[in-house]
Scaffold this motif. Sequence first.
Motif, short mmCIF file in Angstrom:
data_model
loop_
_atom_site.label_atom_id
_atom_site.label_comp_id
_atom_site.label_asym_id
_atom_site.label_seq_id
_atom_site.Cartn_x
_atom_site.Cartn_y
_atom_site.Cartn_z
N CYS A 9 17.22 -6.24 0.22
CA CYS A 9 16.20 -5.59 -0.61
C CYS A 9 16.70 -5.49 -2.05
CB CYS A 9 15.88 -4.21 -0.05
SG CYS A 9 14.74 -3.24 -1.05
N HIS A 49 10.23 -8.55 2.17
CA HIS A 49 10.61 -8.23 0.80
C HIS A 49 9.68 -8.91 -0.20
CE1 HIS A 49 14.89 -7.27 2.37
NE2 HIS A 49 14.15 -6.18 2.31
N CYS A 100 6.56 -6.79 -0.41
CA CYS A 100 6.76 -5.45 -0.98
C CYS A 100 7.35 -5.46 -2.38
CB CYS A 100 7.67 -4.64 -0.06
SG CYS A 100 6.95 -4.30 1.55
N ASN A 101 7.64 -6.63 -2.93
CA ASN A 101 8.20 -6.75 -4.28
C ASN A 101 7.47 -7.87 -5.00
OD1 ASN A 101 10.90 -4.95 -4.22
ND2 ASN A 101 10.71 -6.00 -2.26
N LYS A 153 11.84 2.27 -5.94
CA LYS A 153 11.60 1.40 -7.09
C LYS A 153 11.22 2.23 -8.31
CE LYS A 153 8.59 -1.40 -5.07
NZ LYS A 153 7.72 -2.56 -4.83
N ASP A 159 4.88 -2.28 -10.27
CA ASP A 159 5.29 -3.09 -9.11
C ASP A 159 4.85 -2.42 -7.81
OD1 ASP A 159 6.53 -5.03 -7.55
OD2 ASP A 159 8.43 -3.98 -7.55
N SER A 162 2.30 -4.15 -5.22
CA SER A 162 2.85 -4.47 -3.90
C SER A 162 2.13 -3.75 -2.77
CB SER A 162 4.35 -4.11 -3.86
OG SER A 162 5.07 -4.81 -4.85
N GLY A 202 10.33 -1.07 -1.48
CA GLY A 202 10.50 -2.51 -1.41
C GLY A 202 11.26 -2.96 -0.20
#
Length: 505
Positions: free
Chosen positions: A21, A56, A59-60, A391, A396, A400, A430
């Motif tokens: 991550c 990942h 989520c990113n 994060k 982001d 995400s 993330g």
Amino acid sequence: MVSPGYIADHGWKYTYHYNLCPGYLRFALAMAGCPAPAMKHVCDLAYGQGVSLVLHAACNQTITWSGTDFNPHHVAFASRLAGQSASNLTLYDLPLGAFSSAACVDAIDVFTNIGTWTWISPSDQQAVITLLRDRLSATGLFCLAHTTLPGQDGLVGLSRIFASLGQGPELITPPAPELIPEALRTALAFLDTNPSFLGIHSNLRVLTQTLATQDPSHLAHEYFNYQFRPGYFLDLAVALSAAGVGWAAPWSASRDIDCLHLTARQDAFLQGIERLERREQLRDLMLNTGMRTDIFAKSAHAVKSARLSLLTEMAFVLVVPVASVPSVVSGGLGELALAKDLYVPLLAKLAAHKPVTISALHACLQERYSMDEVADAVAILVDANCLHVVKSDADDISLSTPKAHALNLRILQMSRDGDTVRHLGSPLTGGGIELSRSQRLFLLAHAEGARDVDSYARAAEPALAAKQSGATPPDGTLLRRDAKDFMDRFLPIYRSLALIPDLER
């Protein structure tokens, strides 16, 4: 067979690795005093079933992701799992040598490789070195998890016993998984002859007996691979120097908390060794290290005194119930009890499962502990998989969230049919959060409108009963107990982590 000596006819496990991550990587670098580079493009070499990579990527969303794996089973599953949730992800099905020369691979900021370095051929290792030399950005990182000597010396010998007894048609060809049980029985018979080798590595008989109870497909990858060649760290560092990268930091947030791993005398001796790579090699010999996680870099250098400036405003969220946090931690010196006057206040501050910065955690201790000690405590909790890094980019998180929700709902629906993928992605961190199958079924029921214990239990029961294959159905009382535990202890956490849309009661 695509890579000589490495079995490709059966898939790897559906594992997830939090250290892949971006948030974890930033934290591990900060703990060592290294600023993280811009992570615009991350590439995973040999991604297995692709669970970590797909999760990942979803989520990113501000990062471009790519990866390659030569096993067709892996590529097919990762592609199905990704679906439409990871438009920022490109999956390749190329062996490492072909991937190294692929024109479609642009400059990469982070290359990652977990577990396969010591199982691939020397030519594939050289392909990775070429890839790092030609495609790693000027501030780029190579994050590598690998087995190493001296700790794996006995396992190398055991793998050679297995190779000698394997049933493959050629010397370097691993046996098919269905032939592995017989090879293990023959290996035990060999060990019963009391070879001198067993006197040096007395645990190998018990290990072989344990392996006989495990999935042969997994063993084919892990122990019957002819290419298995762990080496010494210093040799690895020399090989990677040809790519223009040097060792920068451990790929572990808590590895350099020396009181967990080294005696005072060992620590003092190592501090007298100026060259980092030599110090690392001697540390491995002190601890008989068999597994390393390392960050190599083109330009990054650790400055221990800089770590607090990098850590102070980093935020963390508790991803397990407070009662699930362990009271002891394991290290090179054995088990160490966590100091209650430090951890109890920290966990009380984190108990709401909301983001908390290290500076706020330090403040709640009223100067009884230094900021460095708080950072070490946080690192221990992160590596115990109790805390995740939050994060810092709100945009982001917003971008995400819908992608993470789409992937998570697909994984929850898969849980009706089996227990393959066990992690869901959090757009807040993330990273991935592990849920038991019953928790995933309860969460799926919640996403579909269930709001009470009986509704959760009724929704999960058919899938859990099917797992019994005609045996006694799941105990309704126990199922309702688990549903209540889910509702009371876990649902608030999943709500804070935004695992699915509309987590209101």
